[in-house]
Design a protein around this motif. Structure first.
Motif, PDB file in Angstrom:
ATOM      1  N   SER A 132      90.418  -0.768  13.636  1.00 22.15           N
ATOM      2  CA  SER A 132      91.848  -0.614  13.309  1.00 22.15           C
ATOM      3  C   SER A 132      91.909   0.967  13.297  1.00 22.15           C
ATOM      4  O   SER A 132      91.215   1.812  12.782  1.00 22.15           O
TER       5      SER A 132
ATOM      6  N   MET B 144      97.119   2.949  29.762  1.00 24.01           N
ATOM      7  CA  MET B 144      96.976   1.766  29.002  1.00 24.01           C
ATOM      8  C   MET B 144      97.840   0.597  29.766  1.00 24.01           C
ATOM      9  O   MET B 144      98.987   0.728  30.038  1.00 24.01           O
TER      10      MET B 144
ATOM     11  N   PRO C  19      94.595   5.149  21.048  1.00 18.30           N
ATOM     12  CA  PRO C  19      94.972   4.871  22.278  1.00 18.30           C
ATOM     13  C   PRO C  19      96.043   6.140  22.889  1.00 18.30           C
ATOM     14  O   PRO C  19      96.464   6.770  22.086  1.00 18.30           O
TER      15      PRO C  19
ATOM     16  N   PHE D 169      96.187  -0.186  15.716  1.00 21.09           N
ATOM     17  CA  PHE D 169      95.613  -0.837  17.088  1.00 21.09           C
ATOM     18  C   PHE D 169      94.318  -1.452  16.538  1.00 21.09           C
ATOM     19  O   PHE D 169      93.600  -0.913  15.853  1.00 21.09           O
ATOM     20  N   ARG D 170      94.179  -2.830  16.855  1.00 20.43           N
ATOM     21  CA  ARG D 170      92.917  -3.286  16.857  1.00 20.43           C
ATOM     22  C   ARG D 170      92.149  -3.439  17.986  1.00 20.43           C
ATOM     23  O   ARG D 170      92.587  -4.199  18.899  1.00 20.43           O
ATOM     24  N   THR D 171      91.137  -2.867  18.157  1.00 25.62           N
ATOM     25  CA  THR D 171      90.511  -2.844  19.453  1.00 25.62           C
ATOM     26  C   THR D 171      89.029  -3.687  19.420  1.00 25.62           C
ATOM     27  O   THR D 171      88.285  -3.456  18.647  1.00 25.62           O
ATOM     28  N   TYR D 172      88.949  -4.302  20.738  1.00 32.37           N
ATOM     29  CA  TYR D 172      87.524  -5.155  20.992  1.00 32.37           C
ATOM     30  C   TYR D 172      87.094  -4.789  22.257  1.00 32.37           C
ATOM     31  O   TYR D 172      87.498  -4.559  22.989  1.00 32.37           O
ATOM     32  N   THR D 173      85.768  -4.916  21.947  1.00 35.00           N
ATOM     33  CA  THR D 173      84.986  -4.262  23.283  1.00 35.00           C
ATOM     34  C   THR D 173      83.858  -5.489  23.550  1.00 35.00           C
ATOM     35  O   THR D 173      83.535  -5.899  22.438  1.00 35.00           O
TER      36      THR D 173
ATOM     37  N   VAL E  19      98.168  -5.227  18.904  1.00 36.41           N
ATOM     38  CA  VAL E  19      98.710  -4.467  17.874  1.00 36.41           C
ATOM     39  C   VAL E  19     100.257  -5.402  17.534  1.00 36.41           C
ATOM     40  O   VAL E  19     100.958  -5.937  18.283  1.00 36.41           O
TER      41      VAL E  19
ATOM     42  N   ARG F 268      88.513  -2.327  27.315  1.00 34.20           N
ATOM     43  CA  ARG F 268      88.803  -2.384  25.832  1.00 34.20           C
ATOM     44  C   ARG F 268      89.954  -3.253  25.690  1.00 34.20           C
ATOM     45  O   ARG F 268      91.059  -3.006  26.212  1.00 34.20           O
TER      46      ARG F 268
ATOM     47  N   HIS G  90      93.143  -4.426  23.426  1.00 36.75           N
ATOM     48  CA  HIS G  90      93.747  -4.130  22.178  1.00 36.75           C
ATOM     49  C   HIS G  90      95.049  -4.838  21.669  1.00 36.75           C
ATOM     50  O   HIS G  90      95.675  -5.439  22.572  1.00 36.75           O
TER      51      HIS G  90
END
Length: 290
Positions: free
Chosen positions: A242, A98, A268, A162-166, A149, A145, A147
């Protein structure tokens, strides 16, 4: 503005984060051709750069921003007859790192006042790398990706949401030398530091590792405060997710994909499960068409 940004529908803590990919038109130009990123032993930066705009953060709360790059599927590829095709099953992946944005943690006000750039992240094929670069396999497809936080310190990450966006258009195939001459031309035309390309006509051009010097800071240039002219549509192809990071996270299962939104669960710091995709030799690797 809700038509231009993806707003997390299940945002805790009262904030409603929105994330927008910068240079979307350029990313899509590359994506239509099959984006390639060169990996080297000494590390190579990404172009187009991974840059984002954020909105809806609590101005006084602290946030940590991270980026990782994971396998997009379980296939290995080759460039044949001017197109990428599946060549077999993927090689084993190294544990993924990461990349924590160096400004982290910082206030929501800090993040929303500027374009957030991950230009210092580098890609390598050196499995013995000790610089913290992202180790990738050549001829494999990857998905970056982003992230977000909400945390006051890096030490809180193992216990934070964690909010993850792709973004599908940021997928790329790692190479040691460019295979598609159209990708080489796009790199030359749009990368201001691409002065070291060689053998451009053959489509196998390489660059020296100094062709993409990183900007001195994340402060945007005067023109970068204005969104790209095509940034008036929903940018986030993937949903914001999330998930709870646990010190010893269990294996992650792939959820069914919904067109336009990724439903992959994610924790993660653990190996990413590539999508359970059958590798059929000769199958095209380009963007899906309806």
């Amino acid at each position: 503005m809700t038509d231009n940004w993806y707003i997390n529908p299940a945002a805790p803590d009262g904030d409603e984060p929105g994330v927008q990919l910068e240079s979307r038109r350029l990313w899509r130009q590359f994506h239509r051709l099959g984006t390639e990123m060169v990996i080297t032993k000494t590390g190579r930066q990404i172009f187009p750069q991974m840059r984002f705009r954020l909105t809806g953060l609590d101005p006084k709360a602290k946030y940590v921003l991270l980026l990782d790059i994971v396998a997009a599927d379980n296939c290995r590829y080759k460039f044949s007859s001017s197109r990428w095709v599946v060549a077999g099953k993927a090689d084993p992946e190294m544990p993924k790192r990461m990349y924590i944005h160096p400004d982290s943690p910082a206030s929501g006000d800090h993040w929303t006042r500027r374009v957030v750039s991950f230009h210092k992240l580098k890609l390598t094929n050196n499995i013995a790398d000790r610089h913290g670069y992202t180790v990738l396999n050549s001829m494999h497809k990857y998905q970056p990706r982003f992230h977000l936080v909400r945390a006051n310190s890096i030490a809180q990450l193992p216990y934070s949401t964690f909010r993850t966006y792709t973004f599908n258009e940021t997928q790329f195939i790692a190479v040691t030398a460019y295979q598609n001459d159209k990708i080489t031309r796009l790199k030359i035309d749009h990368n201001p530091f691409a002065k070291g390309f060689r053998d451009v006509g053959s489509g196998k051009g390489e660059k020296s590792d100094t062709d993409e010097p990183a900007p001195s800071s994340d402060e945007p240039t005067p023109s970068s405060d204005e969104p790209d002219e095509d940034e008036d549509a929903l940018d986030v192809v993937g949903d914001a997710e999330s998930s709870r990071l646990l010190p010893s996270a269990p294996a992650v299962e792939s959820a069914p994909e919904v067109e336009g939104r990724s439903t992959l669960s994610f924790r993660p710091y653990e190996d990413n499960p590539s999508r359970n995709t059958a590798c059929i030799s000769g199958e095209g690797a380009g963007p899906r068409r309806p």
